[in-house]
Write a protein that holds these residues in place. Structure first.
Motif, mmCIF file in Angstrom:
data_model
loop_
_atom_site.group_PDB
_atom_site.id
_atom_site.type_symbol
_atom_site.label_atom_id
_atom_site.label_comp_id
_atom_site.label_asym_id
_atom_site.label_seq_id
_atom_site.Cartn_x
_atom_site.Cartn_y
_atom_site.Cartn_z
ATOM 1 N N GLY A 153 58.239 50.984 81.946
ATOM 2 C CA GLY A 153 58.533 49.656 81.405
ATOM 3 C C GLY A 153 57.276 48.963 80.882
ATOM 4 N N GLY A 154 57.465 47.762 80.364
ATOM 5 C CA GLY A 154 56.341 46.975 79.875
ATOM 6 C C GLY A 154 55.447 46.526 81.022
ATOM 7 N N LEU A 155 54.179 46.390 80.739
ATOM 8 C CA LEU A 155 53.213 46.027 81.782
ATOM 9 C C LEU A 155 53.016 44.522 81.821
ATOM 10 C CD1 LEU A 155 50.525 48.834 81.377
ATOM 11 C CD2 LEU A 155 52.304 48.628 83.095
ATOM 12 N N GLU A 156 53.719 43.868 82.701
ATOM 13 C CA GLU A 156 53.570 42.429 82.926
ATOM 14 C C GLU A 156 52.745 42.133 84.170
ATOM 15 O OE1 GLU A 156 54.664 39.908 80.977
ATOM 16 O OE2 GLU A 156 55.256 41.447 79.539
ATOM 17 N N SER A 157 52.634 43.097 85.067
ATOM 18 C CA SER A 157 51.987 42.845 86.358
ATOM 19 C C SER A 157 50.478 42.600 86.279
ATOM 20 C CB SER A 157 52.289 43.983 87.329
ATOM 21 O OG SER A 157 51.883 45.205 86.777
ATOM 22 N N PRO A 158 49.729 43.165 85.318
ATOM 23 C CA PRO A 158 48.307 42.797 85.270
ATOM 24 C C PRO A 158 48.084 41.303 85.059
ATOM 25 C CG PRO A 158 48.642 44.803 84.032
ATOM 26 C CD PRO A 158 49.998 44.289 84.418
ATOM 27 N N LYS A 159 48.987 40.648 84.332
ATOM 28 C CA LYS A 159 48.892 39.191 84.160
ATOM 29 C C LYS A 159 49.142 38.483 85.489
ATOM 30 C CE LYS A 159 51.008 39.599 79.717
ATOM 31 N NZ LYS A 159 52.139 39.203 78.905
ATOM 32 N N MET A 160 50.057 39.032 86.289
ATOM 33 C CA MET A 160 50.340 38.439 87.591
ATOM 34 C C MET A 160 49.132 38.553 88.511
ATOM 35 S SD MET A 160 54.210 39.847 88.153
ATOM 36 C CE MET A 160 54.321 39.242 89.808
ATOM 37 N N VAL A 161 48.465 39.698 88.497
ATOM 38 C CA VAL A 161 47.266 39.892 89.326
ATOM 39 C C VAL A 161 46.179 38.921 88.884
ATOM 40 C CG1 VAL A 161 45.432 41.499 89.938
ATOM 41 C CG2 VAL A 161 47.783 42.291 89.866
ATOM 42 N N ALA A 162 45.955 38.831 87.572
ATOM 43 C CA ALA A 162 44.923 37.917 87.066
ATOM 44 C C ALA A 162 45.259 36.469 87.418
ATOM 45 C CB ALA A 162 44.781 38.083 85.557
ATOM 46 N N GLY A 163 46.527 36.096 87.296
ATOM 47 C CA GLY A 163 46.927 34.733 87.629
ATOM 48 C C GLY A 163 46.719 34.418 89.101
ATOM 49 N N ALA A 164 47.048 35.379 89.973
ATOM 50 C CA ALA A 164 46.855 35.163 91.409
ATOM 51 C C ALA A 164 45.376 35.059 91.748
ATOM 52 C CB ALA A 164 47.503 36.301 92.195
ATOM 53 N N MET A 165 44.560 35.867 91.098
ATOM 54 C CA MET A 165 43.119 35.823 91.379
ATOM 55 C C MET A 165 42.491 34.525 90.880
ATOM 56 S SD MET A 165 42.250 39.760 90.537
ATOM 57 C CE MET A 165 40.742 40.039 91.421
ATOM 58 N N ILE A 166 42.861 34.096 89.690
ATOM 59 C CA ILE A 166 42.320 32.843 89.150
ATOM 60 C C ILE A 166 42.805 31.656 89.986
ATOM 61 C CG2 ILE A 166 42.413 31.269 87.169
ATOM 62 C CD1 ILE A 166 42.430 33.801 85.394
ATOM 63 N N GLY A 167 44.069 31.671 90.371
ATOM 64 C CA GLY A 167 44.594 30.611 91.225
ATOM 65 C C GLY A 167 43.882 30.556 92.564
ATOM 66 N N GLY A 168 43.573 31.709 93.134
ATOM 67 C CA GLY A 168 42.837 31.754 94.394
ATOM 68 C C GLY A 168 41.435 31.198 94.272
ATOM 69 N N VAL A 169 40.771 31.520 93.167
ATOM 70 C CA VAL A 169 39.413 31.011 92.957
ATOM 71 C C VAL A 169 39.433 29.499 92.814
ATOM 72 C CG1 VAL A 169 37.512 30.958 91.294
ATOM 73 C CG2 VAL A 169 38.483 33.142 91.996
ATOM 74 N N VAL A 170 40.373 28.985 92.049
ATOM 75 C CA VAL A 170 40.464 27.529 91.861
ATOM 76 C C VAL A 170 40.837 26.838 93.173
ATOM 77 C CG1 VAL A 170 41.766 25.695 90.707
ATOM 78 C CG2 VAL A 170 40.962 27.655 89.405
ATOM 79 N N ALA A 171 41.767 27.422 93.921
ATOM 80 C CA ALA A 171 42.216 26.797 95.168
ATOM 81 C C ALA A 171 41.118 26.772 96.221
ATOM 82 C CB ALA A 171 43.440 27.530 95.717
ATOM 83 N N THR A 172 40.367 27.858 96.348
ATOM 84 C CA THR A 172 39.339 27.891 97.382
ATOM 85 C C THR A 172 38.096 27.105 96.996
ATOM 86 O OG1 THR A 172 38.537 30.011 96.533
ATOM 87 C CG2 THR A 172 40.091 30.075 98.363
ATOM 88 N N SER A 173 37.909 26.853 95.711
ATOM 89 C CA SER A 173 36.741 26.081 95.300
ATOM 90 C C SER A 173 37.109 24.648 94.928
ATOM 91 C CB SER A 173 36.043 26.768 94.126
ATOM 92 O OG SER A 173 36.915 26.853 93.020
ATOM 93 N N ALA A 174 38.259 24.182 95.371
ATOM 94 C CA ALA A 174 38.713 22.830 95.019
ATOM 95 C C ALA A 174 37.742 21.760 95.507
ATOM 96 C CB ALA A 174 40.105 22.573 95.580
ATOM 97 N N GLY A 175 37.218 21.920 96.715
ATOM 98 C CA GLY A 175 36.262 20.938 97.246
ATOM 99 C C GLY A 175 34.993 20.880 96.410
ATOM 100 N N THR A 176 34.492 22.033 96.022
ATOM 101 C CA THR A 176 33.281 22.081 95.198
ATOM 102 C C THR A 176 33.545 21.472 93.826
ATOM 103 O OG1 THR A 176 32.678 24.120 96.336
ATOM 104 C CG2 THR A 176 31.518 23.626 94.301
ATOM 105 N N ILE A 177 34.706 21.761 93.266
ATOM 106 C CA ILE A 177 35.057 21.203 91.954
ATOM 107 C C ILE A 177 35.145 19.675 92.041
ATOM 108 C CG2 ILE A 177 36.881 21.054 90.221
ATOM 109 C CD1 ILE A 177 37.461 24.035 90.818
#
Length: 91
Positions: A61-85
């Motif tokens: 099938g079509g590859l949609e999951s790499p976008k999901m991995v990237a989205g989860a990783m970017i969301g994690g970085v933003v969430a854990t660095s919220a205090g610093t931001i």
């Protein structure tokens, strides 16, 4: 003249020391719980996307999951660095 008066007034106030509000320990505990939940959901999202990636490769099938991995990783970085931001934006 107005600036001199304002400067003198501010110099008399001094530098106040910050003090935590009375219920700050409960609020910080809630923030720690929310941070834990965000990290857990990010890990679950990456695991789900990895399984979906394997399924998509296996079925051709079509590859949609790499976008999901990237989205989860970017969301994690933003969430854990919220205090610093927030410190960078406010301070």
């Amino acid at each position: 003249m107005i600036l001199a008066i304002a400067h003198d007034t501010l110099a008399q106030i001094g530098n106040p020391t910050p003090e935590a509000p009375p219920v700050s320990d409960k609020i910080l505990q809630l923030v720690r719980y929310l941070t834990w939940f965000v990290l857990l959901s990010g890990v679950c999202g990456i695991i789900y996307a990895g399984g979906r990636f394997a399924w998509e490769k296996w079925t051709g099938g079509g590859l949609e999951s790499p976008k999901m991995v990237a989205g989860a990783m970017i969301g994690g970085v933003v969430a854990t660095s919220a205090g610093t931001i927030m410190n960078a934006v406010i301070g």
